[in-house]
Scaffold this motif. Structure first.
Motif, short mmCIF file in Angstrom:
data_model
loop_
_atom_site.label_atom_id
_atom_site.label_comp_id
_atom_site.label_asym_id
_atom_site.label_seq_id
_atom_site.Cartn_x
_atom_site.Cartn_y
_atom_site.Cartn_z
N ALA A 1 -2.90 10.58 -3.98
CA ALA A 1 -2.33 10.66 -5.32
C ALA A 1 -1.02 11.43 -5.27
O ALA A 1 -0.88 12.42 -4.54
N THR B 1 1.90 13.27 -7.74
CA THR B 1 2.17 13.76 -9.09
C THR B 1 3.63 14.15 -9.19
O THR B 1 4.11 15.02 -8.44
N THR C 1 1.25 16.28 -3.84
CA THR C 1 0.32 15.23 -3.42
C THR C 1 -1.07 15.80 -3.26
O THR C 1 -1.25 16.99 -2.96
N GLY D 1 0.59 3.72 -11.93
CA GLY D 1 0.12 4.65 -12.93
C GLY D 1 -0.02 3.96 -14.28
O GLY D 1 0.23 2.75 -14.41
N SER E 1 -1.26 6.65 -8.15
CA SER E 1 -1.89 6.36 -6.87
C SER E 1 -0.85 5.77 -5.93
O SER E 1 0.05 5.05 -6.35
N THR F 1 0.62 11.48 -12.78
CA THR F 1 -0.02 11.26 -11.49
C THR F 1 -0.20 9.77 -11.23
O THR F 1 -0.70 9.04 -12.08
#
Length: 379
Positions: free
Chosen positions: A210, A212, A206, A255, A243, A241
């Protein structure tokens, strides 16, 4: 010399004062036992004995008993906490343990309530006993979004259920229950779960708000076409990644490949018929393809009227459950009798039962399966 427990009592005040309003979370923290009482009296084990540990992640509890490692499942509501029976390894303990393992396991069986203050966790067992743990982890405030409404990435810890999926601008049907568990560690989160058919594991990091997802490794089972379509869409949406947006009980990950809505509460999977399970006792025959261990009584399983029950080989057990697709999910803590069976060989049965196993029935054979254990029953 002051005993360990006298020192622990003194530390309690200091820890609470130093922590001020900040308190470590119950889940996701590494706890080490620093004191215990038995029948209302302080018990001081030998100073050479390693201290038992506890870590709660998702719905699983694990740690060390001082000699062996253990796993169990747990459930909380308010300040109430319940643990299922601890499944432990079976190593012989050296004399320096001085009965600490037995005391720890016995007290964990009776835990009914908890309290966390600063770096101190107290588990209350029975009417007057308790287990006291401390943690050396640093108390850090949550990271919030720039709008001030985010709950912070520490809120990611635990189990989340996929309740909505949008890909290509259209909502995707969810015929099977999909869920993921995020377990925090030093560099991010370890991820495990299922997207609807196969088990998936991987890493998550993180940054701000965000998230990932690293490459996810999955098993390679083939399921029916609707489940496979759901799985492909979820795994594609969770790549790269994304949000993150938290609300009171949900998390929306967005995403390029789609939007996945996660909830702490399981949604109802639709379009997936559940297998009928005959309401007759099943008896454990094999563990991972090998003959079931010798136990004083047969290990049995009966599913009827939303209740699961039987014998674990020594004690009788029971709990309520529901089916989420082909997964058996306990909806109440397991309860069991408390008989001692000194010569019984351990089985992973109760641990498997509390780990959302896949359930399948073929003729007279019932199978419970997790990532690590396959239990085969017959009737």
């Amino acid at each position: 010399m002051r005993s360990l427990f006298a020192v622990t009592a003194a530390l309690t005040v200091a820890l609470a004062a130093s922590a001020s309003a900040q308190t470590l979370p119950l889940v996701g923290t590494d706890w080490t036992l620093t004191g215990l009482t038995e029948q209302g009296k302080l018990v001081s084990p030998g100073q050479a004995a390693p201290r038992p540990t506890l870590r709660l992640s998702g719905s699983a509890a694990s740690g060390s008993t001082s000699c062996n490692t253990y796993r169990a499942n747990f459930a909380t509501r308010g300040d109430i906490v319940r643990f299922t029976s601890l499944a432990t390894t079976r190593r012989a303990c050296p004399d320096r343990i001085d009965g600490l393992e037995e005391r720890f396991v016995n007290l964990m069986r009776g835990v009914s309530r908890f309290a966390v203050q600063g770096n101190l966790l107290t588990l209350f067992s029975g009417k007057s006993d308790r287990l006291v743990f401390t943690s050396s982890q640093t108390i850090t405030p949550p990271i919030v979004s720039s709008g001030g409404k985010g709950q912070g990435m520490n809120s990611l810890d635990g189990t989340w259920f996929v309740t909505r999926l949008v890909a290509g601008g259209r909502q995707v049907a969810l015929p099977a229950q999909a869920s993921f568990t995020f377990a925090p560690d030093a560099t991010g989160f370890a991820l495990s779960g299922t997207a609807g058919c196969n088990r998936a594991v991987g890493r998550v990091t993180t940054s701000g708000m965000a998230v990932t997802f690293g490459p996810l490794a999955t098993t390679r089972m083939m399921c029916d076409a609707p489940r496979m379509a759901q799985e492909r869409a979820i795994l594609q949406a969770l790549s790269g990644t994304l949000s993150a947006k938290f609300s009171s009980s949900s998390l929306v990950l967005s995403g390029p490949a789609g939007t996945v809505t996660l909830s702490r509460t399981a949604g109802a999977a639709t379009g997936l018929p559940q297998q009928p399970v005959p309401a007759t006792p099943y008896t454990l025959q094999q563990v991972n393809g090998q003959a079931a261990p010798n136990t004083p009584k047969p290990v049995t399983l009966t599913l009827e009227g939303g209740r699961v029950g039987g014998s674990d080989g020594c004690n009788s057990y029971g709990a309520s459950y529901r089916m989420e697709g082909n997964q058996l999910v306990l909806t109440s803590p397991l309860t069991s009798t408390m008989m001692a069976c000194m010569d019984a060989e351990g089985t992973p049965f109760l641990s498997v039962l509390g780990s959302r196993p896949t359930l399948s029935v073929t003729g007279p054979t019932l199978t419970l399966k997790t990532d690590d254990v396959t239990l085969t029953f017959g009737r």
